[in-house]
Design a protein around this motif. Sequence first.
Motif, PDB file in Angstrom:
ATOM      1  N   GLY A  98      32.435 -31.581  53.522  1.00  0.00           N
ATOM      2  CA  GLY A  98      33.747 -32.054  53.941  1.00  0.00           C
ATOM      3  C   GLY A  98      33.952 -33.551  53.821  1.00  0.00           C
ATOM      4  O   GLY A  98      35.060 -34.030  53.971  1.00  0.00           O
ATOM      5  N   ARG A  99      32.909 -34.295  53.552  1.00  0.00           N
ATOM      6  CA  ARG A  99      33.054 -35.745  53.385  1.00  0.00           C
ATOM      7  C   ARG A  99      33.362 -36.067  51.931  1.00  0.00           C
ATOM      8  O   ARG A  99      32.859 -35.421  51.026  1.00  0.00           O
ATOM      9  CB  ARG A  99      31.774 -36.463  53.798  1.00  0.00           C
ATOM     10  N   ARG A 100      34.156 -37.087  51.733  1.00  0.00           N
ATOM     11  CA  ARG A 100      34.481 -37.507  50.377  1.00  0.00           C
ATOM     12  C   ARG A 100      33.399 -38.464  49.884  1.00  0.00           C
ATOM     13  O   ARG A 100      32.999 -39.363  50.595  1.00  0.00           O
ATOM     14  CB  ARG A 100      35.827 -38.202  50.348  1.00  0.00           C
ATOM     15  N   PRO A 101      32.923 -38.279  48.655  1.00  0.00           N
ATOM     16  CA  PRO A 101      31.935 -39.216  48.125  1.00  0.00           C
ATOM     17  C   PRO A 101      32.564 -40.589  47.915  1.00  0.00           C
ATOM     18  O   PRO A 101      33.748 -40.697  47.617  1.00  0.00           O
ATOM     19  CB  PRO A 101      31.508 -38.594  46.801  1.00  0.00           C
ATOM     20  N   ALA A 102      31.760 -41.625  48.084  1.00  0.00           N
ATOM     21  CA  ALA A 102      32.237 -42.991  47.930  1.00  0.00           C
ATOM     22  C   ALA A 102      31.334 -43.734  46.964  1.00  0.00           C
ATOM     23  O   ALA A 102      30.110 -43.628  47.036  1.00  0.00           O
ATOM     24  CB  ALA A 102      32.246 -43.698  49.280  1.00  0.00           C
ATOM     25  N   ILE A 103      31.936 -44.498  46.074  1.00  0.00           N
ATOM     26  CA  ILE A 103      31.179 -45.296  45.120  1.00  0.00           C
ATOM     27  C   ILE A 103      30.729 -46.567  45.819  1.00  0.00           C
ATOM     28  O   ILE A 103      31.546 -47.334  46.315  1.00  0.00           O
ATOM     29  CB  ILE A 103      32.021 -45.623  43.883  1.00  0.00           C
ATOM     30  N   HIS A 104      29.403 -46.778  45.885  1.00  0.00           N
ATOM     31  CA  HIS A 104      28.868 -47.966  46.543  1.00  0.00           C
ATOM     32  C   HIS A 104      28.790 -49.149  45.603  1.00  0.00           C
ATOM     33  O   HIS A 104      29.087 -50.264  45.990  1.00  0.00           O
ATOM     34  CB  HIS A 104      27.483 -47.672  47.126  1.00  0.00           C
ATOM     35  N   ARG A 105      28.349 -48.909  44.389  1.00  0.00           N
ATOM     36  CA  ARG A 105      28.200 -50.008  43.455  1.00  0.00           C
ATOM     37  C   ARG A 105      28.326 -49.493  42.032  1.00  0.00           C
ATOM     38  O   ARG A 105      27.839 -48.419  41.713  1.00  0.00           O
ATOM     39  CB  ARG A 105      26.852 -50.680  43.646  1.00  0.00           C
ATOM     40  N   ILE A 106      28.968 -50.289  41.190  1.00  0.00           N
ATOM     41  CA  ILE A 106      29.105 -49.959  39.773  1.00  0.00           C
ATOM     42  C   ILE A 106      28.581 -51.139  38.967  1.00  0.00           C
ATOM     43  O   ILE A 106      28.884 -52.291  39.268  1.00  0.00           O
ATOM     44  CB  ILE A 106      30.574 -49.701  39.384  1.00  0.00           C
ATOM     45  N   GLY A 107      27.797 -50.845  37.964  1.00  0.00           N
ATOM     46  CA  GLY A 107      27.327 -51.863  37.039  1.00  0.00           C
ATOM     47  C   GLY A 107      27.459 -51.344  35.622  1.00  0.00           C
ATOM     48  O   GLY A 107      27.597 -50.141  35.397  1.00  0.00           O
ATOM     49  N   HIS A 108      27.451 -52.236  34.666  1.00  0.00           N
ATOM     50  CA  HIS A 108      27.534 -51.787  33.280  1.00  0.00           C
ATOM     51  C   HIS A 108      26.771 -52.729  32.362  1.00  0.00           C
ATOM     52  O   HIS A 108      26.520 -53.887  32.696  1.00  0.00           O
ATOM     53  CB  HIS A 108      28.985 -51.646  32.817  1.00  0.00           C
ATOM     54  N   TYR A 109      26.392 -52.178  31.231  1.00  0.00           N
ATOM     55  CA  TYR A 109      25.711 -52.912  30.175  1.00  0.00           C
ATOM     56  C   TYR A 109      26.511 -52.669  28.912  1.00  0.00           C
ATOM     57  O   TYR A 109      26.939 -51.544  28.644  1.00  0.00           O
ATOM     58  CB  TYR A 109      24.275 -52.391  30.034  1.00  0.00           C
ATOM     59  N   GLN A 110      26.728 -53.727  28.131  1.00  0.00           N
ATOM     60  CA  GLN A 110      27.524 -53.594  26.920  1.00  0.00           C
ATOM     61  C   GLN A 110      26.622 -53.789  25.700  1.00  0.00           C
ATOM     62  O   GLN A 110      26.424 -54.910  25.230  1.00  0.00           O
ATOM     63  CB  GLN A 110      28.664 -54.615  26.927  1.00  0.00           C
ATOM     64  N   PRO A 111      26.051 -52.682  25.173  1.00  0.00           N
ATOM     65  CA  PRO A 111      25.168 -52.814  24.022  1.00  0.00           C
ATOM     66  C   PRO A 111      25.910 -53.163  22.737  1.00  0.00           C
ATOM     67  O   PRO A 111      25.316 -53.665  21.790  1.00  0.00           O
ATOM     68  CB  PRO A 111      24.512 -51.433  23.905  1.00  0.00           C
ATOM     69  N   HIS A 112      27.200 -52.895  22.719  1.00  0.00           N
ATOM     70  CA  HIS A 112      28.046 -53.118  21.545  1.00  0.00           C
ATOM     71  C   HIS A 112      29.430 -53.486  22.063  1.00  0.00           C
ATOM     72  O   HIS A 112      29.809 -53.044  23.149  1.00  0.00           O
ATOM     73  CB  HIS A 112      28.082 -51.808  20.721  1.00  0.00           C
ATOM     74  N   PRO A 113      30.204 -54.276  21.341  1.00  0.00           N
ATOM     75  CA  PRO A 113      31.542 -54.631  21.851  1.00  0.00           C
ATOM     76  C   PRO A 113      32.450 -53.430  22.113  1.00  0.00           C
ATOM     77  O   PRO A 113      33.385 -53.523  22.899  1.00  0.00           O
ATOM     78  CB  PRO A 113      32.124 -55.515  20.747  1.00  0.00           C
ATOM     79  N   ASP A 114      32.173 -52.302  21.470  1.00  0.00           N
ATOM     80  CA  ASP A 114      33.011 -51.118  21.644  1.00  0.00           C
ATOM     81  C   ASP A 114      32.346 -50.048  22.491  1.00  0.00           C
ATOM     82  O   ASP A 114      32.713 -48.875  22.410  1.00  0.00           O
ATOM     83  CB  ASP A 114      33.376 -50.522  20.279  1.00  0.00           C
ATOM     84  N   ALA A 115      31.372 -50.409  23.325  1.00  0.00           N
ATOM     85  CA  ALA A 115      30.677 -49.407  24.143  1.00  0.00           C
ATOM     86  C   ALA A 115      30.189 -50.027  25.450  1.00  0.00           C
ATOM     87  O   ALA A 115      29.822 -51.199  25.499  1.00  0.00           O
ATOM     88  CB  ALA A 115      29.496 -48.827  23.379  1.00  0.00           C
ATOM     89  N   TYR A 116      30.256 -49.212  26.499  1.00  0.00           N
ATOM     90  CA  TYR A 116      29.710 -49.584  27.808  1.00  0.00           C
ATOM     91  C   TYR A 116      28.777 -48.479  28.265  1.00  0.00           C
ATOM     92  O   TYR A 116      29.111 -47.298  28.160  1.00  0.00           O
ATOM     93  CB  TYR A 116      30.809 -49.716  28.868  1.00  0.00           C
ATOM     94  N   GLU A 117      27.637 -48.845  28.782  1.00  0.00           N
ATOM     95  CA  GLU A 117      26.763 -47.910  29.480  1.00  0.00           C
ATOM     96  C   GLU A 117      26.874 -48.256  30.956  1.00  0.00           C
ATOM     97  O   GLU A 117      26.560 -49.373  31.366  1.00  0.00           O
ATOM     98  CB  GLU A 117      25.332 -48.023  28.967  1.00  0.00           C
TER      99      GLU A 117
END
Length: 175
Positions: A98-117
Amino acid sequence: MRKVMTRRPSATRPPAGRPPTRKDTRTSRAPARPPAAGRPPGLVAAQPPPHPTELFAERLVLVLSGQRPVHWLARHIANTAYDDLARLAELSPLCTDGRRPAIHRIGHYQPHPDAYEVFARVATGPRLRALAFRLTLGADRKWRCTAVEVALEGNGRDGGGGSRNGGGRRAGTGD
């Protein structure tokens, strides 16, 4: 002839037929800070748009928790990742009691200008789950998800292996 029972001078008396009004002393008349040049007072400065990784992470959490159907993300998923995401969503890895999930932290790495991991920590009740996905920029200049991975039960601190040991579920990569 002057009225004898008048208590106020006629200049401060309310117009005829209206009761006296109370002045609210709780609000201040002076603005808290001067308005920016060229902007009318009371308007808030525009916020920059959220990063595409943040938008997609929120949408992905809604689908993986069962709050939204999988087809809600259909136009944002590329290649075979949609079929794999549908299989992953059936397991409802982010569903809680019954609890809603919450995003604690987001990070990303950009191996290419047209892509994010992208990697995120999602709280599902008292537990934290790992979520990872890849966004690529298509020829139409729209971001689409090409891979999704979620750490399922048995991963992390309770003795199970992590995604390196096969404990996670990967979508969109054919594994």
